[in-house]
Design a protein around this motif. Structure first.
Motif, short mmCIF file in Angstrom:
data_model
loop_
_atom_site.label_atom_id
_atom_site.label_comp_id
_atom_site.label_asym_id
_atom_site.label_seq_id
_atom_site.Cartn_x
_atom_site.Cartn_y
_atom_site.Cartn_z
N GLU A 1 -11.63 29.21 -13.37
CA GLU A 1 -13.08 29.05 -13.28
C GLU A 1 -13.38 27.87 -12.36
N ARG A 2 -14.42 28.02 -11.55
CA ARG A 2 -14.81 26.93 -10.66
C ARG A 2 -16.24 27.15 -10.21
N ASP A 3 -16.88 26.06 -9.75
CA ASP A 3 -18.17 26.20 -9.10
C ASP A 3 -17.97 27.01 -7.82
N ASP A 4 -19.00 27.75 -7.44
CA ASP A 4 -18.82 28.63 -6.30
C ASP A 4 -19.99 28.47 -5.33
N ARG A 5 -19.82 29.02 -4.15
CA ARG A 5 -20.87 29.01 -3.14
C ARG A 5 -20.85 30.34 -2.40
N ALA A 6 -22.02 30.95 -2.30
CA ALA A 6 -22.13 32.25 -1.64
C ALA A 6 -21.90 32.13 -0.13
N ILE A 7 -21.33 33.16 0.44
CA ILE A 7 -21.18 33.26 1.89
C ILE A 7 -22.38 34.05 2.41
N LEU B 1 -17.44 39.65 4.88
CA LEU B 1 -17.53 38.35 4.22
C LEU B 1 -18.89 38.15 3.56
N GLY B 2 -19.94 38.65 4.18
CA GLY B 2 -21.29 38.47 3.65
C GLY B 2 -21.44 39.11 2.28
N GLY B 3 -22.10 38.40 1.38
CA GLY B 3 -22.30 38.92 0.04
C GLY B 3 -21.20 38.55 -0.93
N SER B 4 -20.10 38.00 -0.42
CA SER B 4 -19.05 37.48 -1.31
C SER B 4 -19.23 35.96 -1.40
N LEU C 1 -13.13 34.30 -1.91
CA LEU C 1 -12.21 34.25 -0.77
C LEU C 1 -10.96 33.45 -1.13
N LEU C 2 -11.13 32.30 -1.81
CA LEU C 2 -9.98 31.48 -2.17
C LEU C 2 -9.07 32.22 -3.15
N ASP C 3 -9.67 32.94 -4.10
CA ASP C 3 -8.86 33.72 -5.03
C ASP C 3 -8.11 34.83 -4.30
#
Length: 430
Positions: A314-320, A331-334, A339-341
């Motif tokens: 689990e981690r904080d995330d940021r939209a692309i 890539l858009g929408g993920s 991506l890191l996972d």
């Protein structure tokens, strides 16, 4: 902490460990666990480190650092185990109080760091068990001189973490400095969960009780079987892979905040196990960055490595953001986390496809409790591996040799190790 050994089995990787061999090794793990349990029960040197979740007093740490509640920064002056545990926690957890570490005597680095720190607003923690560590005391003298030059009363901004005797203890007594005791029987590289590693965390406002609760979770999971204990599973399979040719252990966390953890692990693994001609060589990597710099070697170079892949689930995330750039629409929408996972799982699969052993280590998230469990788990894994290798995990004679040589060169005593420097063989090309 969860450990997946699937990609270390011999039907996936070479070198790899047969499932039947793990069953046989588990009998030795049970014997090693009994030795570890006896050592803990008797608070023996080294084994006492695994009792820290129960023996460390977080209230005493909080009380010692209370005079520095107004600090905007904390500067830890120490080296090796006297700094890396604290740095692992500080660099993994967010805080409004900045943390700095003077763990090298490179004069340019020291000057640059001291230029960045407002010493009037900082707490300075000098850490040395013996109170005689040359690098630490030299740096402290430089820091104290810088404080004097800045008009800062160093006695009001300094506390020490040290043994019951020695130069630092004498200094604390003479100037009535706050002082924390280094726990007896705990080598420096095993001291992250003690006064040594937790004082900085306390000043930064981190939850010491949660860190120790996570460590207790790790202690509770120790069992006489590698199939029941994540820590023992990691230590046992690392040993088994080394015995089969994987002499390098590349620690590769997939979280920027755990980069210093890989440094901490490298000291723990190298200094504890590198004796009598045995022991894995730890390497440090960072996912996904080092997929572009080191993975080529791990996947296609000599078959002498295992890769330890560590991630929080689990981690904080940021939209692309969405994009209409050709070829990048996927890539858009993920998100960056997704991506890191994907990078993590692709690296894991890539290594397995090439028959290269790798082990997955997962924690819930990068927070106090999970870090406490991770640090404790790796310490227990290291102790178990030491039992399997048959080495004294808790001494470091090669390190002491170099310390005596350096001290002799500086006029700090008559040490025969210093004489060896003059015998250096040269073959100079200019």
């Amino acid at each position: 902490m969860r450990v997946d050994l699937g990609n270390a089995l011999d039907d996936v990787a070479s070198p790899g460990v047969a499932r039947a061999d793990l069953d046989s090794l588990d009998e030795r793990v049970a014997d090693a666990h009994e030795r570890i349990a006896d050592g803990r029960a008797n608070d023996e040197h080294g084994y006492a480190a695994l009792n820290l979740p129960d023996t460390v007093d977080p209230d005493a740490i909080r009380s010692a650092v209370e005079p520095f509640a107004d600090a905007d920064a904390v500067l830890t002056v120490g080296i090796g185990g006297s700094a890396l545990g604290a740095a692992t926690l500080a660099n993994a957890l967010e805080s409004d109080v900045d943390a700095y570490f003077l763990d090298n005597v490179d004069p340019e680095h020291v000057r640059t760091l001291l230029d960045d720190v407002s010493l009037a607003d900082a707490a300075v923690n000098v850490v040395s068990r013996s109170g005689t560590t040359a690098e630490t005391l030299a740096n402290f003298l430089v820091v104290r001189d810088a404080m004097d030059a800045a008009g800062v009363d160093w006695t009001e901004r300094t506390f020490v973490t040290t043994g019951e005797e020695g130069n630092l203890r004498d200094l604390a007594d003479r100037h009535d400095l706050p002082a924390l005791a280094v726990p007896e029987g705990v080598p420096g590289r095993f001291s992250a969960l003690s006064t040594v590693g937790l004082a900085c965390a306390a000043i930064q406002g981190h939850d010491l009780d949660a860190i120790l609760a996570g460590a207790s979770d790790g202690a509770d999971s120790l069992d006489g079987s590698l199939f029941e204990s994540p820590a023992y599973a990691y230590g046992a399979v690392s040993y088994a892979l080394d015995e089969r040719g994987a002499a390098v252990n590349a620690m590769m966390p997939y979280a920027e905040s755990l980069e210093t953890f890989a440094e901490w692990f490298a000291q723990l693994w190298a200094e504890s196990l590198g004796k009598d001609g045995v022991g894995q060589t730890p390497a440090r990597a960072l996912g996904a960055t080092d997929q572009h710099s080191q993975l080529q070697l791990y996947r296609a170079g000599p078959r002498d490595k295992m890769v330890s892949l560590v991630r929080p689930v689990e981690r904080d995330d940021r939209a692309i953001p969405e994009t209409d750039l050709p070829g990048l629409e996927y890539l858009g929408g993920s998100s960056l986390g997704e991506l890191l996972d994907a990078e993590f799982e692709a690296t894991e699969a890539s290594l397995a496809a090439a028959g290269r052993p790798n082990v997955r280590v997962e924690i819930d998230r990068v927070d106090e409790r999970s870090l406490g469990e991770l640090l404790y788990g790796m310490e227990a894994a290291c102790v178990l591996a030491g039992e399997l290798y048959g080495v004294d995990t808790f001494v470091q004679p090669a390190v002491e040799w170099g310390k005596r040589a350096a001290r002799g060169l500086l006029g700090g005593g008559d040490f025969e190790e210093a004489d060896a420097v003059a015998d250096k063989r040269t073959l100079t090309v200019e």
